[in-house]
Design a protein around this motif. Structure first.
Motif, PDB file in Angstrom:
ATOM      1  N   ILE A  10      25.207  42.701 -31.158  1.00  9.00           N
ATOM      2  CA  ILE A  10      26.680  43.211 -31.147  1.00  9.00           C
ATOM      3  C   ILE A  10      26.857  43.994 -32.231  1.00  9.00           C
ATOM      4  CG2 ILE A  10      27.699  41.529 -32.404  1.00  9.00           C
ATOM      5  CD1 ILE A  10      29.959  41.206 -30.287  1.00  9.00           C
ATOM      6  N   ALA A  11      26.514  44.267 -33.537  1.00  5.31           N
ATOM      7  CA  ALA A  11      26.567  45.054 -34.465  1.00  5.31           C
ATOM      8  C   ALA A  11      26.035  46.510 -34.088  1.00  5.31           C
ATOM      9  CB  ALA A  11      25.809  44.625 -35.842  1.00  5.31           C
ATOM     10  N   GLU A  12      25.185  46.755 -33.555  1.00  9.89           N
ATOM     11  CA  GLU A  12      24.689  47.933 -32.899  1.00  9.89           C
ATOM     12  C   GLU A  12      25.503  48.647 -31.913  1.00  9.89           C
ATOM     13  OE1 GLU A  12      20.898  50.485 -31.244  1.00  9.89           O
ATOM     14  OE2 GLU A  12      21.025  48.197 -31.201  1.00  9.89           O
ATOM     15  N   GLN A  13      25.910  47.721 -30.980  1.00 11.34           N
ATOM     16  CA  GLN A  13      27.011  48.125 -29.964  1.00 11.34           C
ATOM     17  C   GLN A  13      28.200  48.561 -30.623  1.00 11.34           C
ATOM     18  OE1 GLN A  13      27.791  49.574 -27.545  1.00 11.34           O
ATOM     19  NE2 GLN A  13      28.288  48.112 -25.600  1.00 11.34           N
ATOM     20  N   LEU A  14      28.877  47.661 -31.576  1.00 13.81           N
ATOM     21  CA  LEU A  14      30.206  47.856 -32.191  1.00 13.81           C
ATOM     22  C   LEU A  14      30.089  49.284 -33.155  1.00 13.81           C
ATOM     23  CD1 LEU A  14      31.158  44.416 -33.478  1.00 13.81           C
ATOM     24  CD2 LEU A  14      32.629  45.987 -31.720  1.00 13.81           C
ATOM     25  N   GLN A  15      29.072  49.462 -33.782  1.00 13.58           N
ATOM     26  CA  GLN A  15      28.880  50.760 -34.470  1.00 13.58           C
ATOM     27  C   GLN A  15      28.933  52.016 -33.387  1.00 13.58           C
ATOM     28  OE1 GLN A  15      29.324  51.122 -37.554  1.00 13.58           O
ATOM     29  NE2 GLN A  15      28.802  48.959 -38.451  1.00 13.58           N
ATOM     30  N   SER A  16      28.257  51.865 -32.248  1.00 11.84           N
ATOM     31  CA  SER A  16      28.363  52.765 -31.210  1.00 11.84           C
ATOM     32  C   SER A  16      29.513  53.275 -30.716  1.00 11.84           C
ATOM     33  CB  SER A  16      27.313  52.794 -30.201  1.00 11.84           C
ATOM     34  OG  SER A  16      27.773  51.812 -29.265  1.00 11.84           O
ATOM     35  N   ILE A  17      30.317  52.046 -30.602  1.00 10.63           N
ATOM     36  CA  ILE A  17      31.925  52.289 -29.883  1.00 10.63           C
ATOM     37  C   ILE A  17      32.784  52.793 -31.108  1.00 10.63           C
ATOM     38  CG2 ILE A  17      33.835  50.843 -29.412  1.00 10.63           C
ATOM     39  CD1 ILE A  17      31.836  48.912 -28.051  1.00 10.63           C
ATOM     40  N   LEU A  18      32.758  52.226 -32.243  1.00  8.20           N
ATOM     41  CA  LEU A  18      33.761  52.809 -33.464  1.00  8.20           C
ATOM     42  C   LEU A  18      33.428  54.266 -33.665  1.00  8.20           C
ATOM     43  CD1 LEU A  18      33.346  49.627 -35.735  1.00  8.20           C
ATOM     44  CD2 LEU A  18      35.448  50.356 -34.497  1.00  8.20           C
ATOM     45  N   LYS A  19      32.144  54.822 -33.504  1.00  9.91           N
ATOM     46  CA  LYS A  19      32.096  56.431 -33.692  1.00  9.91           C
ATOM     47  C   LYS A  19      32.934  57.070 -32.598  1.00  9.91           C
ATOM     48  CE  LYS A  19      27.409  55.684 -35.862  1.00  9.91           C
ATOM     49  NZ  LYS A  19      26.001  55.932 -35.738  1.00  9.91           N
ATOM     50  N   GLU A  20      33.129  56.455 -31.609  1.00  5.73           N
ATOM     51  CA  GLU A  20      33.750  57.218 -30.285  1.00  5.73           C
ATOM     52  C   GLU A  20      35.453  57.024 -30.705  1.00  5.73           C
ATOM     53  OE1 GLU A  20      32.406  58.655 -26.790  1.00  5.73           O
ATOM     54  OE2 GLU A  20      31.514  59.192 -28.650  1.00  5.73           O
ATOM     55  N   LEU A  21      35.759  56.054 -31.188  1.00  2.00           N
ATOM     56  CA  LEU A  21      37.153  55.915 -31.421  1.00  2.00           C
ATOM     57  C   LEU A  21      38.107  56.830 -32.326  1.00  2.00           C
ATOM     58  CD1 LEU A  21      37.181  51.874 -30.806  1.00  2.00           C
ATOM     59  CD2 LEU A  21      37.039  53.766 -29.076  1.00  2.00           C
ATOM     60  N   GLY A  22      39.247  56.841 -32.134  1.00  2.00           N
ATOM     61  CA  GLY A  22      40.134  57.392 -32.995  1.00  2.00           C
ATOM     62  C   GLY A  22      40.892  56.451 -33.821  1.00  2.00           C
ATOM     63  N   ALA A  23      41.549  56.883 -34.788  1.00  2.00           N
ATOM     64  CA  ALA A  23      41.944  56.014 -35.934  1.00  2.00           C
ATOM     65  C   ALA A  23      43.276  55.156 -35.329  1.00  2.00           C
ATOM     66  CB  ALA A  23      42.821  56.873 -37.023  1.00  2.00           C
ATOM     67  N   ASN A  24      43.739  55.357 -34.192  1.00  2.19           N
ATOM     68  CA  ASN A  24      44.757  54.340 -33.447  1.00  2.19           C
ATOM     69  C   ASN A  24      44.196  53.737 -32.395  1.00  2.19           C
ATOM     70  OD1 ASN A  24      46.977  55.377 -35.181  1.00  2.19           O
ATOM     71  ND2 ASN A  24      47.168  57.254 -34.143  1.00  2.19           N
ATOM     72  N   ASP A  25      43.072  53.730 -32.169  1.00  2.00           N
ATOM     73  CA  ASP A  25      42.294  53.051 -31.110  1.00  2.00           C
ATOM     74  C   ASP A  25      41.797  51.520 -31.514  1.00  2.00           C
ATOM     75  OD1 ASP A  25      42.549  54.972 -29.382  1.00  2.00           O
ATOM     76  OD2 ASP A  25      40.549  56.113 -30.043  1.00  2.00           O
ATOM     77  N   GLU A  26      41.464  50.709 -30.713  1.00  2.00           N
ATOM     78  CA  GLU A  26      41.288  49.380 -31.089  1.00  2.00           C
ATOM     79  C   GLU A  26      40.131  48.782 -30.339  1.00  2.00           C
ATOM     80  OE1 GLU A  26      44.798  47.001 -29.929  1.00  2.00           O
ATOM     81  OE2 GLU A  26      44.342  47.128 -27.992  1.00  2.00           O
ATOM     82  N   VAL A  27      39.326  47.653 -30.801  1.00  2.00           N
ATOM     83  CA  VAL A  27      38.298  47.375 -30.258  1.00  2.00           C
ATOM     84  C   VAL A  27      38.553  45.717 -29.942  1.00  2.00           C
ATOM     85  CG1 VAL A  27      35.870  46.583 -29.974  1.00  2.00           C
ATOM     86  CG2 VAL A  27      36.371  48.548 -30.985  1.00  2.00           C
ATOM     87  N   VAL A  28      38.934  45.240 -28.702  1.00  2.84           N
ATOM     88  CA  VAL A  28      39.428  43.907 -28.533  1.00  2.84           C
ATOM     89  C   VAL A  28      38.240  42.959 -27.972  1.00  2.84           C
ATOM     90  CG1 VAL A  28      40.874  42.157 -27.538  1.00  2.84           C
ATOM     91  CG2 VAL A  28      41.617  44.663 -27.856  1.00  2.84           C
ATOM     92  N   ILE A  29      37.912  42.043 -28.934  1.00  4.69           N
ATOM     93  CA  ILE A  29      36.838  41.071 -28.631  1.00  4.69           C
ATOM     94  C   ILE A  29      37.187  39.774 -28.369  1.00  4.69           C
ATOM     95  CG2 ILE A  29      34.552  40.476 -29.387  1.00  4.69           C
ATOM     96  CD1 ILE A  29      34.456  42.920 -31.449  1.00  4.69           C
ATOM     97  N   VAL A  30      36.812  39.188 -27.216  1.00  9.53           N
ATOM     98  CA  VAL A  30      37.212  37.981 -27.058  1.00  9.53           C
ATOM     99  C   VAL A  30      35.874  37.196 -27.191  1.00  9.53           C
ATOM    100  CG1 VAL A  30      37.868  36.091 -25.474  1.00  9.53           C
ATOM    101  CG2 VAL A  30      39.217  38.239 -25.694  1.00  9.53           C
ATOM    102  N   ASP A  31      35.656  36.323 -28.102  1.00  7.94           N
ATOM    103  CA  ASP A  31      34.543  35.557 -28.186  1.00  7.94           C
ATOM    104  C   ASP A  31      34.651  34.277 -27.587  1.00  7.94           C
ATOM    105  OD1 ASP A  31      31.670  35.116 -29.645  1.00  7.94           O
ATOM    106  OD2 ASP A  31      32.708  33.368 -30.149  1.00  7.94           O
ATOM    107  N   ASP A  32      33.519  33.994 -26.636  1.00  8.66           N
ATOM    108  CA  ASP A  32      33.720  32.830 -25.863  1.00  8.66           C
ATOM    109  C   ASP A  32      33.111  31.544 -26.344  1.00  8.66           C
ATOM    110  OD1 ASP A  32      34.517  31.481 -23.413  1.00  8.66           O
ATOM    111  OD2 ASP A  32      32.762  31.984 -22.289  1.00  8.66           O
ATOM    112  N   ALA A  33      33.474  31.206 -27.560  1.00  7.03           N
ATOM    113  CA  ALA A  33      32.984  29.972 -28.220  1.00  7.03           C
ATOM    114  C   ALA A  33      31.637  29.967 -28.453  1.00  7.03           C
ATOM    115  CB  ALA A  33      33.348  28.741 -27.517  1.00  7.03           C
ATOM    116  N   SER A  34      31.100  31.119 -28.967  1.00  7.24           N
ATOM    117  CA  SER A  34      29.710  31.426 -29.212  1.00  7.24           C
ATOM    118  C   SER A  34      29.098  30.073 -30.351  1.00  7.24           C
ATOM    119  CB  SER A  34      29.329  32.645 -29.949  1.00  7.24           C
ATOM    120  OG  SER A  34      29.585  33.868 -29.047  1.00  7.24           O
ATOM    121  N   PRO A  35      28.049  29.744 -29.728  1.00  8.97           N
ATOM    122  CA  PRO A  35      27.360  28.626 -30.714  1.00  8.97           C
ATOM    123  C   PRO A  35      26.528  29.113 -31.685  1.00  8.97           C
ATOM    124  CG  PRO A  35      26.211  28.754 -28.889  1.00  8.97           C
ATOM    125  CD  PRO A  35      27.122  29.581 -28.637  1.00  8.97           C
ATOM    126  N   ASP A  36      26.396  30.595 -31.876  1.00  5.89           N
ATOM    127  CA  ASP A  36      25.554  31.102 -32.979  1.00  5.89           C
ATOM    128  C   ASP A  36      26.337  31.584 -34.056  1.00  5.89           C
ATOM    129  OD1 ASP A  36      26.346  33.462 -31.475  1.00  5.89           O
ATOM    130  OD2 ASP A  36      24.274  34.224 -31.134  1.00  5.89           O
TER     131      ASP A  36
END
Length: 232
Positions: A10-36
Motif C-alpha cells: 500500500i505504501a508504494e501505491q499511495l506514493q504513486s497516487i499522491l504524486k498525481e493529486l493537487g493540494a486540495n485533493d484527498e485520498v479516502v481509505i477505508v480499512d476493513d479491519a486489517s489484522p496486519d
C-alpha cells in the motif's frame, strides 16, 4: 481505496497516487479491519491529503468502497486498489474524459511486464455501444476493472447505496450504471500498473457452473436496479 492486509504494497501505491493529486485533493481509505500492520503503514505516510477511516469489523471490500465513496468530498471520484501503481498522467487523462461523461473506464498494464488477462482491452468505439457493452458484461467478455475507473459526483446517487446482494463486482455495477445512463467513456490509454499476487481480492480462475449462473442472475438484477434509479 479499500484496504485489507495491504501492508506489503500500500505504501508504494499511495506514493504513486499522491504524486498525481493537487493540494486540495484527498485520498479516502477505508480499512476493513486489517489484522496486519496496514494501518501503521498508512499512518507512516504523513500527508494531510490522506483520510483514513477504520472499520470496526470486516465487511468485505464492496462495503469498504461504498463507505469510501460516501465519505468523499471531491467532484471526481477515482476507485483504487491498494496494491497497484498509478501511471503518471492518469488523473489528467481521466478528468478530461469526465468533463463529457459521468463514468470513465481505462485499461491497465501488468506491473513488471508480462501478459494481461485474455479479456479484450477497452476501446473508445464502445462509448457508442451501451447495449452491446451490457450484453458483454452479462456474457463475460466485457471486463471493467474498478481500479481503472472513475466517476463524477452526479453519479453517486445512482451508484450508492450499492445493492445489499452485491458482495463482489462493484466495478461491473458502476459499468452498468454508466452504460445505462449512456454516459461512459472508454479510454484506450492504460492508467495503472496492476499487481497480481496470491492475496488479490478480485476473483481469479474458473468458477463452478452454479457460481456462474448466480453471478448472471445478480447482473440481471443490477441492470433492472440501475434502470429504476436512473428514472428517479
Amino acid at each position: 481505496m479499500a484496504s485489507y492486509r495491504g501492508a506489503p504494497y500500500i505504501a508504494e501505491q499511495l506514493q504513486s497516487i499522491l504524486k498525481e493529486l493537487g493540494a486540495n485533493d484527498e485520498v479516502v481509505i477505508v480499512d476493513d479491519a486489517s489484522p496486519d500492520n496496514t494501518i501503521e503503514v498508512i499512518r507512516s505516510i504523513t500527508d494531510p491529503r490522506i483520510r483514513l477511516i477504520e472499520s470496526p469489523q470486516n465487511r468485505g471490500y464492496v462495503r469498504s468502497f461504498e463507505a469510501a465513496v460516501a465519505a468523499s468530498r471531491g467532484e471526481y471520484i477515482f476507485l483504487s486498489d491498494q496494491d497497484d501503481v498509478w501511471i503518471p498522467g492518469r488523473v489528467a487523462a481521466m478528468v478530461v474524459a469526465l468533463e463529457s461523461a459521468r463514468v470513465v473506464a481505462s485499461n491497465f498494464e501488468m506491473l513488471g511486464g508480462g501478459p494481461r488477462p485474455w479479456i479484450p482491452r477497452l476501446l473508445p468505439a464502445w462509448d457508442r455501444k451501451p447495449i452491446a457493452n451490457l450484453l458483454g458484461v452479462m456474457i463475460g467478455y466485457r471486463a471493467y476493472y474498478g481500479c481503472g475507473m472513475a466517476f463524477r459526483r452526479d453519479m453517486v446517487p445512482v451508484f450508492t447505496p450499492i445493492p445489499s446482494y452485491v458482495h463482489e463486482s462493484h466495478d461491473l455495477w458502476l459499468a452498468i450504471c454508466g452504460n445505462l445512463s449512456r454516459s461512459i467513456t472508454h479510454l484506450e490509454k492504460s492508467t495503472l500498473l496492476r499487481r497480481l499476487h496470491d492475496s488479490n481480492e478480485t476473483p481469479a480462475g474458473f468458477r463452478s457452473l452454479g457460481r456462474i449462473i448466480a453471478a448472471r442472475v445478480m447482473l440481471a438484477r443490477l441492470i433492472l436496479e440501475a434502470r429504476r434509479r436512473l428514472k428517479r
